[in-house]
Design a protein around this motif. Sequence first.
Motif, PDB file in Angstrom:
ATOM      1  N   GLN A  99      -7.038 -97.495  -7.742  1.00 24.02           N
ATOM      2  CA  GLN A  99      -5.680 -97.194  -8.205  1.00 24.02           C
ATOM      3  C   GLN A  99      -4.713 -96.997  -7.037  1.00 24.02           C
ATOM      4  OE1 GLN A  99      -4.984 -98.082 -11.063  1.00 24.02           O
ATOM      5  NE2 GLN A  99      -5.080 -96.429 -12.542  1.00 24.02           N
ATOM      6  N   LEU A 100      -5.188 -96.352  -5.990  1.00 26.02           N
ATOM      7  CA  LEU A 100      -4.332 -96.160  -4.818  1.00 26.02           C
ATOM      8  C   LEU A 100      -4.040 -97.491  -4.128  1.00 26.02           C
ATOM      9  CD1 LEU A 100      -5.775 -92.848  -3.290  1.00 26.02           C
ATOM     10  CD2 LEU A 100      -3.577 -93.171  -4.452  1.00 26.02           C
ATOM     11  N   LEU A 101      -5.046 -98.367  -4.072  1.00 21.55           N
ATOM     12  CA  LEU A 101      -4.834 -99.702  -3.507  1.00 21.55           C
ATOM     13  C   LEU A 101      -3.852-100.497  -4.367  1.00 21.55           C
ATOM     14  CD1 LEU A 101      -8.434-100.755  -2.376  1.00 21.55           C
ATOM     15  CD2 LEU A 101      -6.447-100.374  -0.893  1.00 21.55           C
ATOM     16  N   ALA A 102      -3.992-100.360  -5.698  1.00 17.10           N
ATOM     17  CA  ALA A 102      -3.068-101.038  -6.611  1.00 17.10           C
ATOM     18  C   ALA A 102      -1.641-100.539  -6.399  1.00 17.10           C
ATOM     19  CB  ALA A 102      -3.501-100.805  -8.058  1.00 17.10           C
ATOM     20  N   LEU A 103      -1.497 -99.227  -6.253  1.00 13.76           N
ATOM     21  CA  LEU A 103      -0.167 -98.647  -6.030  1.00 13.76           C
ATOM     22  C   LEU A 103       0.419 -99.124  -4.707  1.00 13.76           C
ATOM     23  CD1 LEU A 103       1.941 -96.686  -7.171  1.00 13.76           C
ATOM     24  CD2 LEU A 103       0.800 -94.848  -5.914  1.00 13.76           C
ATOM     25  N   LEU A 104      -0.410 -99.199  -3.678  1.00 18.18           N
ATOM     26  CA  LEU A 104       0.053 -99.683  -2.378  1.00 18.18           C
ATOM     27  C   LEU A 104       0.537-101.130  -2.475  1.00 18.18           C
ATOM     28  CD1 LEU A 104       0.387 -99.378   0.694  1.00 18.18           C
ATOM     29  CD2 LEU A 104      -2.022-100.024   0.932  1.00 18.18           C
ATOM     30  N   CYS A 105      -0.252-101.975  -3.132  1.00 20.64           N
ATOM     31  CA  CYS A 105       0.144-103.374  -3.300  1.00 20.64           C
ATOM     32  C   CYS A 105       1.438-103.484  -4.099  1.00 20.64           C
ATOM     33  CB  CYS A 105      -0.965-104.155  -3.999  1.00 20.64           C
ATOM     34  SG  CYS A 105      -2.403-104.518  -2.972  1.00 20.64           S
ATOM     35  N   ALA A 106       1.553-102.668  -5.145  1.00 14.21           N
ATOM     36  CA  ALA A 106       2.744-102.707  -5.995  1.00 14.21           C
ATOM     37  C   ALA A 106       3.993-102.294  -5.220  1.00 14.21           C
ATOM     38  CB  ALA A 106       2.544-101.810  -7.207  1.00 14.21           C
ATOM     39  N   PHE A 107       3.884-101.234  -4.434  1.00 15.16           N
ATOM     40  CA  PHE A 107       5.031-100.782  -3.644  1.00 15.16           C
ATOM     41  C   PHE A 107       5.401-101.803  -2.570  1.00 15.16           C
ATOM     42  CE2 PHE A 107       4.528 -96.276  -5.124  1.00 15.16           C
ATOM     43  CZ  PHE A 107       5.845 -96.103  -5.508  1.00 15.16           C
ATOM     44  N   LEU A 108       4.397-102.413  -1.950  1.00 12.14           N
ATOM     45  CA  LEU A 108       4.667-103.461  -0.961  1.00 12.14           C
ATOM     46  C   LEU A 108       5.347-104.660  -1.614  1.00 12.14           C
ATOM     47  CD1 LEU A 108       1.429-103.459   1.239  1.00 12.14           C
ATOM     48  CD2 LEU A 108       3.741-102.836   1.969  1.00 12.14           C
ATOM     49  N   GLY A 109       4.835-105.048  -2.779  1.00 11.31           N
ATOM     50  CA  GLY A 109       5.436-106.170  -3.503  1.00 11.31           C
ATOM     51  C   GLY A 109       6.863-105.887  -3.904  1.00 11.31           C
ATOM     52  N   LEU A 110       7.127-104.663  -4.342  1.00 10.36           N
ATOM     53  CA  LEU A 110       8.484-104.263  -4.714  1.00 10.36           C
ATOM     54  C   LEU A 110       9.399-104.246  -3.496  1.00 10.36           C
ATOM     55  CD1 LEU A 110      10.427-103.138  -6.898  1.00 10.36           C
ATOM     56  CD2 LEU A 110       9.622-100.851  -6.275  1.00 10.36           C
ATOM     57  N   GLY A 111       8.896-103.698  -2.396  1.00 11.12           N
ATOM     58  CA  GLY A 111       9.698-103.652  -1.175  1.00 11.12           C
ATOM     59  C   GLY A 111      10.032-105.031  -0.647  1.00 11.12           C
ATOM     60  N   ILE A 112       9.072-105.941  -0.708  1.00  7.14           N
ATOM     61  CA  ILE A 112       9.279-107.303  -0.201  1.00  7.14           C
ATOM     62  C   ILE A 112      10.325-108.045  -1.021  1.00  7.14           C
ATOM     63  CG2 ILE A 112       8.175-109.580  -0.084  1.00  7.14           C
ATOM     64  CD1 ILE A 112       5.672-108.129   0.986  1.00  7.14           C
ATOM     65  N   ILE A 113      10.228-107.964  -2.350  1.00  8.07           N
ATOM     66  CA  ILE A 113      11.198-108.695  -3.165  1.00  8.07           C
ATOM     67  C   ILE A 113      12.590-108.080  -3.030  1.00  8.07           C
ATOM     68  CG2 ILE A 113      10.854-107.381  -5.305  1.00  8.07           C
ATOM     69  CD1 ILE A 113      11.439-111.192  -4.906  1.00  8.07           C
ATOM     70  N   THR A 114      12.650-106.763  -2.867  1.00  8.77           N
ATOM     71  CA  THR A 114      13.952-106.109  -2.683  1.00  8.77           C
ATOM     72  C   THR A 114      14.602-106.558  -1.376  1.00  8.77           C
ATOM     73  OG1 THR A 114      13.189-104.154  -3.909  1.00  8.77           O
ATOM     74  CG2 THR A 114      15.132-103.875  -2.512  1.00  8.77           C
ATOM     75  N   TYR A 115      13.805-106.593  -0.300  1.00 13.35           N
ATOM     76  CA  TYR A 115      14.333-107.024   0.997  1.00 13.35           C
ATOM     77  C   TYR A 115      14.686-108.505   0.977  1.00 13.35           C
ATOM     78  CZ  TYR A 115      14.688-107.640   6.058  1.00 13.35           C
ATOM     79  OH  TYR A 115      15.149-107.923   7.326  1.00 13.35           O
ATOM     80  N   ASN A 116      13.883-109.314   0.304  1.00 19.06           N
ATOM     81  CA  ASN A 116      14.147-110.751   0.224  1.00 19.06           C
ATOM     82  C   ASN A 116      15.453-111.029  -0.515  1.00 19.06           C
ATOM     83  OD1 ASN A 116      12.995-113.588   0.569  1.00 19.06           O
ATOM     84  ND2 ASN A 116      13.341-113.551  -1.633  1.00 19.06           N
ATOM     85  N   LYS A 117      15.702-110.279  -1.586  1.00 12.75           N
ATOM     86  CA  LYS A 117      16.965-110.446  -2.317  1.00 12.75           C
ATOM     87  C   LYS A 117      18.150-109.997  -1.469  1.00 12.75           C
ATOM     88  CE  LYS A 117      15.317-110.229  -7.106  1.00 12.75           C
ATOM     89  NZ  LYS A 117      15.970-111.486  -7.538  1.00 12.75           N
ATOM     90  N   HIS A 118      17.920-108.939  -0.674  1.00 10.93           N
ATOM     91  CA  HIS A 118      18.977-108.467   0.226  1.00 10.93           C
ATOM     92  C   HIS A 118      19.328-109.546   1.243  1.00 10.93           C
ATOM     93  CE1 HIS A 118      21.237-105.932   2.978  1.00 10.93           C
ATOM     94  NE2 HIS A 118      20.409-106.290   3.955  1.00 10.93           N
ATOM     95  N   LEU A 119      18.313-110.193   1.801  1.00 13.82           N
ATOM     96  CA  LEU A 119      18.553-111.245   2.793  1.00 13.82           C
ATOM     97  C   LEU A 119      19.291-112.432   2.195  1.00 13.82           C
ATOM     98  CD1 LEU A 119      15.140-111.358   4.736  1.00 13.82           C
ATOM     99  CD2 LEU A 119      17.304-110.340   5.494  1.00 13.82           C
ATOM    100  N   ASN A 120      19.026-112.709   0.919  1.00 10.11           N
ATOM    101  CA  ASN A 120      19.642-113.871   0.279  1.00 10.11           C
ATOM    102  C   ASN A 120      20.887-113.521  -0.528  1.00 10.11           C
ATOM    103  OD1 ASN A 120      17.683-116.336   0.654  1.00 10.11           O
ATOM    104  ND2 ASN A 120      16.357-114.589   0.234  1.00 10.11           N
ATOM    105  N   GLY A 121      21.324-112.260  -0.432  1.00 12.62           N
ATOM    106  CA  GLY A 121      22.548-111.847  -1.107  1.00 12.62           C
ATOM    107  C   GLY A 121      22.471-111.880  -2.615  1.00 12.62           C
ATOM    108  N   LYS A 122      21.276-111.641  -3.164  1.00 17.02           N
ATOM    109  CA  LYS A 122      21.098-111.662  -4.614  1.00 17.02           C
ATOM    110  C   LYS A 122      21.087-110.240  -5.170  1.00 17.02           C
ATOM    111  CE  LYS A 122      18.496-116.006  -4.755  1.00 17.02           C
ATOM    112  NZ  LYS A 122      17.228-116.667  -5.180  1.00 17.02           N
ATOM    113  N   GLY A 123      21.414-110.119  -6.459  1.00 14.76           N
ATOM    114  CA  GLY A 123      21.445-108.811  -7.100  1.00 14.76           C
ATOM    115  C   GLY A 123      20.046-108.248  -7.311  1.00 14.76           C
TER     116      GLY A 123
END
Length: 222
Positions: A90-114
């Motif tokens: 569960q902790l590994l799942a949470l880590l992957c989920a937070f990393l995945g969320l952080g990556i997509i958030t940063y990627n949208k920021h770089l591409n100027g998307k909402g």
Amino acid sequence: MALTAETESRLYRSLRVAAGAAAHLVALGFPAAVAVLARPGSSLFSWHPLLMALAFSFLMTEALLIFSPETSLLRSFSRKVRVRAHWALQLLALLCAFLGLGIITYNKHLNGKGHFVTWHGLTGLLAVLYAGGQCAGGVLLLYPKLMKNWTLAKLKLYHATSGLVGYLLGCASLMLGMCSLWFTTTVTGASWYLAMLCPLVTSLVIMNQVSNAYLYRKRSQH
């Protein structure tokens, strides 16, 4: 010819074993297929679908199946070992989920998307936050004395029920992700429908496991 109670019990157990085996295969196969499609490392975005598939399809599914009396990969081990493995997964799942969320958030920021403007984004955010809260709530099972007015059995029941809600949120996020432009342009035809079945299969198996655990506790109280 009517089936005897013993035959029905064996048939039901066999079906549960088959369903559990299918859930194990899907839990591993779906992230593997996503890895092939996303080609992690080819872009920043490519890590997002892989990490989310690992979190909600593989790690979280295995963390819950660990308590299945028929299909747990650690059923020969003590409950203490299975609980520790559940925590680790569960902790590994949470880590992957937070990393995945952080990556997509940063990627949208770089591409100027909402941010979080689609159902997939909103459901994914809710699933990740819920998973974090569920892990925090699991601490109460390690220290049940913190909840003086609650029995350990009741804490386990509520933890399992709320965990099921979080798991279904994660599966819903995966399914909504398969409706995204990236996925629908990569996967078409029968393959798309087959992919959509993956979270449904694991969800049905996990729901059956939790409901059976609930019924078992109800019977043991009478």
